[in-house]
Design a protein around this motif. Structure first.
Motif, PDB file in Angstrom:
ATOM      1  N   LEU A 144       0.849  -1.195   0.000  1.00  0.00           N
ATOM      2  CA  LEU A 144       0.000   0.000   0.000  1.00  0.00           C
ATOM      3  C   LEU A 144       0.881   1.241   0.000  1.00  0.00           C
ATOM      4  O   LEU A 144       1.731   1.412   0.885  1.00  0.00           O
ATOM      5  CB  LEU A 144      -0.918  -0.010   1.227  1.00  0.00           C
ATOM      6  N   CYS A 145       0.709   2.112  -0.994  1.00  0.00           N
ATOM      7  CA  CYS A 145       1.560   3.300  -1.155  1.00  0.00           C
ATOM      8  C   CYS A 145       0.775   4.561  -0.816  1.00  0.00           C
ATOM      9  O   CYS A 145      -0.341   4.762  -1.289  1.00  0.00           O
ATOM     10  CB  CYS A 145       2.079   3.388  -2.588  1.00  0.00           C
ATOM     11  N   TYR A 146       1.406   5.433  -0.014  1.00  0.00           N
ATOM     12  CA  TYR A 146       0.757   6.663   0.435  1.00  0.00           C
ATOM     13  C   TYR A 146       1.383   7.903  -0.194  1.00  0.00           C
ATOM     14  O   TYR A 146       0.796   8.974  -0.175  1.00  0.00           O
ATOM     15  CB  TYR A 146       0.884   6.807   1.957  1.00  0.00           C
ATOM     16  N   LYS A 147       2.592   7.777  -0.733  1.00  0.00           N
ATOM     17  CA  LYS A 147       3.333   8.947  -1.200  1.00  0.00           C
ATOM     18  C   LYS A 147       2.722   9.522  -2.462  1.00  0.00           C
ATOM     19  O   LYS A 147       1.943   8.886  -3.150  1.00  0.00           O
ATOM     20  CB  LYS A 147       4.795   8.570  -1.457  1.00  0.00           C
ATOM     21  N   SER A 148       3.147  10.719  -2.770  1.00  0.00           N
ATOM     22  CA  SER A 148       2.699  11.354  -4.011  1.00  0.00           C
ATOM     23  C   SER A 148       3.194  10.564  -5.213  1.00  0.00           C
ATOM     24  O   SER A 148       4.277   9.980  -5.191  1.00  0.00           O
ATOM     25  CB  SER A 148       3.231  12.794  -4.089  1.00  0.00           C
ATOM     26  N   GLU A 149       2.389  10.567  -6.266  1.00  0.00           N
ATOM     27  CA  GLU A 149       2.742   9.823  -7.474  1.00  0.00           C
ATOM     28  C   GLU A 149       4.018  10.351  -8.147  1.00  0.00           C
ATOM     29  O   GLU A 149       4.613   9.662  -8.958  1.00  0.00           O
ATOM     30  CB  GLU A 149       1.574   9.902  -8.475  1.00  0.00           C
ATOM     31  N   LYS A 150       4.443  11.549  -7.814  1.00  0.00           N
ATOM     32  CA  LYS A 150       5.653  12.082  -8.452  1.00  0.00           C
ATOM     33  C   LYS A 150       6.896  11.296  -8.038  1.00  0.00           C
ATOM     34  O   LYS A 150       7.942  11.394  -8.673  1.00  0.00           O
ATOM     35  CB  LYS A 150       5.835  13.562  -8.100  1.00  0.00           C
ATOM     36  N   ASP A 151       6.767  10.494  -6.946  1.00  0.00           N
ATOM     37  CA  ASP A 151       7.878   9.669  -6.506  1.00  0.00           C
ATOM     38  C   ASP A 151       8.008   8.383  -7.323  1.00  0.00           C
ATOM     39  O   ASP A 151       8.906   7.593  -7.106  1.00  0.00           O
ATOM     40  CB  ASP A 151       7.714   9.310  -5.026  1.00  0.00           C
ATOM     41  N   TYR A 152       7.084   8.158  -8.249  1.00  0.00           N
ATOM     42  CA  TYR A 152       7.096   6.954  -9.073  1.00  0.00           C
ATOM     43  C   TYR A 152       7.150   7.340 -10.553  1.00  0.00           C
ATOM     44  O   TYR A 152       6.663   8.385 -10.967  1.00  0.00           O
ATOM     45  CB  TYR A 152       5.846   6.103  -8.791  1.00  0.00           C
ATOM     46  N   ASP A 153       7.747   6.455 -11.367  1.00  0.00           N
ATOM     47  CA  ASP A 153       7.935   6.741 -12.785  1.00  0.00           C
ATOM     48  C   ASP A 153       6.745   6.353 -13.646  1.00  0.00           C
ATOM     49  O   ASP A 153       6.617   6.826 -14.767  1.00  0.00           O
ATOM     50  CB  ASP A 153       9.182   6.000 -13.304  1.00  0.00           C
ATOM     51  N   HIS A 154       5.886   5.483 -13.148  1.00  0.00           N
ATOM     52  CA  HIS A 154       4.807   4.953 -13.989  1.00  0.00           C
ATOM     53  C   HIS A 154       3.682   5.971 -14.172  1.00  0.00           C
ATOM     54  O   HIS A 154       3.569   6.949 -13.441  1.00  0.00           O
ATOM     55  CB  HIS A 154       4.242   3.665 -13.375  1.00  0.00           C
ATOM     56  N   GLU A 155       2.851   5.721 -15.176  1.00  0.00           N
ATOM     57  CA  GLU A 155       1.719   6.597 -15.441  1.00  0.00           C
ATOM     58  C   GLU A 155       0.592   6.316 -14.459  1.00  0.00           C
ATOM     59  O   GLU A 155       0.591   5.313 -13.758  1.00  0.00           O
ATOM     60  CB  GLU A 155       1.242   6.390 -16.882  1.00  0.00           C
ATOM     61  N   TYR A 156      -0.386   7.232 -14.444  1.00  0.00           N
ATOM     62  CA  TYR A 156      -1.458   7.138 -13.465  1.00  0.00           C
ATOM     63  C   TYR A 156      -2.597   6.247 -13.975  1.00  0.00           C
ATOM     64  O   TYR A 156      -3.704   6.699 -14.220  1.00  0.00           O
ATOM     65  CB  TYR A 156      -2.003   8.526 -13.133  1.00  0.00           C
TER      66      TYR A 156
END
Length: 553
Positions: free
Chosen positions: A451-463
């Protein structure tokens, strides 16, 4: 003597009189005055949902009111839109009863239409108050809120107050605090602090220059409307007439039901010479359960909390029955801040259809339930473990349970529900997100999803969700497997009914074999052997003789 059915002018069917409220209509509001039904009432058996107080059937169909002296007001329903009541300035919901002047488009809700014109307030004021309608925004001298609505005015001294504020009692007892709360004019003269304090019930500031409810023993301060709020399921507070009526201790838990829910059959010596039960007899199962301390290869759900099973757990290999060690050790009775009565642990739903509706989750469940038999209030295991103050990995500050229902959205999913709020940064979290498992398996994948809580900017994949292939909100929590680079909506990972364990068997008098609860929303829809209709949802099924039964049958 049985009364004749009543023909009521605002309803098309005859109404049947009931001296006391039928349990099927618990927590129902009167369709006329919108207040809770408790005493004598009339019910429409044909519609099922129409119920009114006996006293409300005696209301006139026409009314002359001093707030609108030009024309009489006609009793009718509000059929379109959500206009404002010209009395309280609140929105009138569609199909709510009103008194209306069609010529002037003047509307009064029924509850406002019959307010007394002169009120002797319960709050700290010695003079009678007169009901007035104002067209300007005014500030209430009791709660400090500015509104454009009906007020009560004191003609002797400069005191102006909302109608609802006149009825606040001098003493109340709220379930979130063990001591009585006193209605206090102002705390400002007694505090060497700022004008504002934090209300622990709504987690918002309290202006101490206005009236508050206060406990001097604990320095506990709340808003008037928070301390005397009945928004949540069941009564949250009780009016206290005198201090002699108060119980200053927490409600006691019955010792006869505080015994352990299991008996140890075999045990072994663990670390630090602590005895570990390796075989038990639990009240939820007919066979003995053995302790397992290793991960299962296949996915199974705990029969207590309906979460994926993980070690340590107890199991019956004969029946495929599983219980987390923590679920085995649940207390038989507990108090919870969401409800005013002690809740009893039941290992099976008390309802004939064998599942229940968790009031906190807003979902159906069929695991263990904490149940109030007086109010038919139910909590699942995971929700019962959440107290009024919570720390969660998904947020850096403590979260406080709201005792008021303000239709607030959860920051991590945008749903409206029962909310925990952060006092520092306005972060909100509902029970569904608060109880999400942090690690979970998905179908046949060997890798775990986190389960991920961080902002999506911390990940490279698309939304996007790799399960449903639909867009995801970049601000919402999601599950992610880094090995597979696989992001997904929580609802796609968990499935449509995450709190239901299908395949569980139950016994019914209508059939000689145990029946398993199965999901028939997809595939073949069998006929129910009782009503003869097709089953396109959940059904109870006998594998031995092809017998099917709707849950409500």
């Amino acid at each position: 003597m049985e009364r004749e059915p009543l023909k009521y002018f605002l309803h098309r069917h005859p109404l049947i009189f009931n001296e006391v409220l039928d349990k099927d209509y618990r927590r129902s509001n009167c369709n006329v005055c919108q207040t809770t039904i408790s005493g004598p009432n009339y019910i429409c058996k044909e519609c099922g949902g129409f119920i009114i107080h006996k006293s409300c059937t005696e209301l006139s169909d026409k009314l002359e009111h001093p707030l609108h002296p030009k024309h009489p007001l006609i009793h009718t329903w509000q059929f379109e839109g959500e206009p404002k009541c010209d009395g309280c300035n609140g929105e009138i919901k569609i199909y709510h009863p009103i008194y209306k002047c069609s010529d002037c488009n003047f509307r009064l809700e029924a509850k406002c239409a019959f307010l007394p014109l002169t009120i002797q307030a319960e709050i700290h004021h010695e003079h009678p108050l007169t009901l007035v309608r104002r067209c300007l925004s005014l500030t209430c001298d009791a709660c400090g809120k500015e509104d454009k609505c009906m007020f009560c005015l004191c003609a002797i001294c400069p005191f102006l107050v909302h109608i609802e504020c006149t009825s606040y009692p001098l003493l109340v007892k709220h379930i979130r605090h063990r001591h009585p709360l006193h209605l206090t004019k102002s705390l400002k003269p007694h505090l060497n602090q700022s004008d504002h304090r934090l209300c622990p019930l709504c987690v918002k500031k309290v202006n101490t220059n206005y009236m508050v409810y206060y406990c001097s023993t604990c320095d506990f301060v709340t808003h008037l409307h928070c301390a005397a709020n009945i928004d949540m399921e069941g009564e949250q507070w009780e009016r206290i007439e005198s201090t002699s009526m108060l119980k200053f201790e927490d409600p006691g838990l019955d010792e006869s039901i505080d015994s352990l829910p299991y008996v140890v059959k075999k045990s072994k010596q663990g670390e630090d010479n602590i005895e570990i039960a390796v075989e038990i007899k639990h009240i939820s199962h007919k066979h003995d359960l053995k302790l397992i301390d290793e991960q299962l290869k296949n996915d199974e759900k705990c029969d207590g909390c309906i979460w994926p099973i993980s070690p340590p757990f107890y199991t019956c290999t004969q029946c495929g029955f599983f219980l987390h060690k923590s679920c085995v050790e649940l207390p038989r009775k507990k108090l919870h801040p969401l409800h005013q009565h002690p809740l009893i642990l039941l290992t099976e739903s008390p309802y004939v259809y064998k599942y229940f509706f968790c009031e906190a989750l807003g979902r159906h469940c069929n695991g263990f339930v904490y149940h109030c038999d007086k109010c038919y209030f139910d909590l699942d295991v995971q929700c019962s473990l959440r107290s009024d103050i919570m720390n969660h990995e998904g947020h850096e500050h403590q979260l406080i349970l709201l005792s008021t229902s303000n239709n607030e959205k959860c920051n991590s999913c945008d749903r409206v529900g029962i909310i925990f709020r952060c006092a520092y940064c306005e972060f909100t979290l509902d029970f569904r997100c608060a109880t999400l498992p942090t690690i979970i398996r998905y179908r046949s994948y060997e890798q775990s999803f986190i389960l991920c809580y961080k902002s999506e900017k911390d990940y490279d994949h698309e939304y996007y969700c790799d399960i449903c292939e639909k867009p995801r909100n970049s601000k919402h929590w999601f599950y992610y497997c880094a090995d597979l680079d696989f992001p997904a909506h929580p609802e796609c990972i968990l499935g449509e009914d995450p709190n239901m364990k299908f395949g569980k068997t139950y016994t019914f008098d209508i059939h000689e074999h145990p029946l398993a609860l199965v999901d028939k929303r997809k595939g073949i829809h069998p006929l129910c052997n009782k009503c003869g209709k097709s089953s396109d949802g959940w059904t109870f099924e006998c594998a031995k003789c092809n017998f099917n039964l709707h849950p409500l049958c």
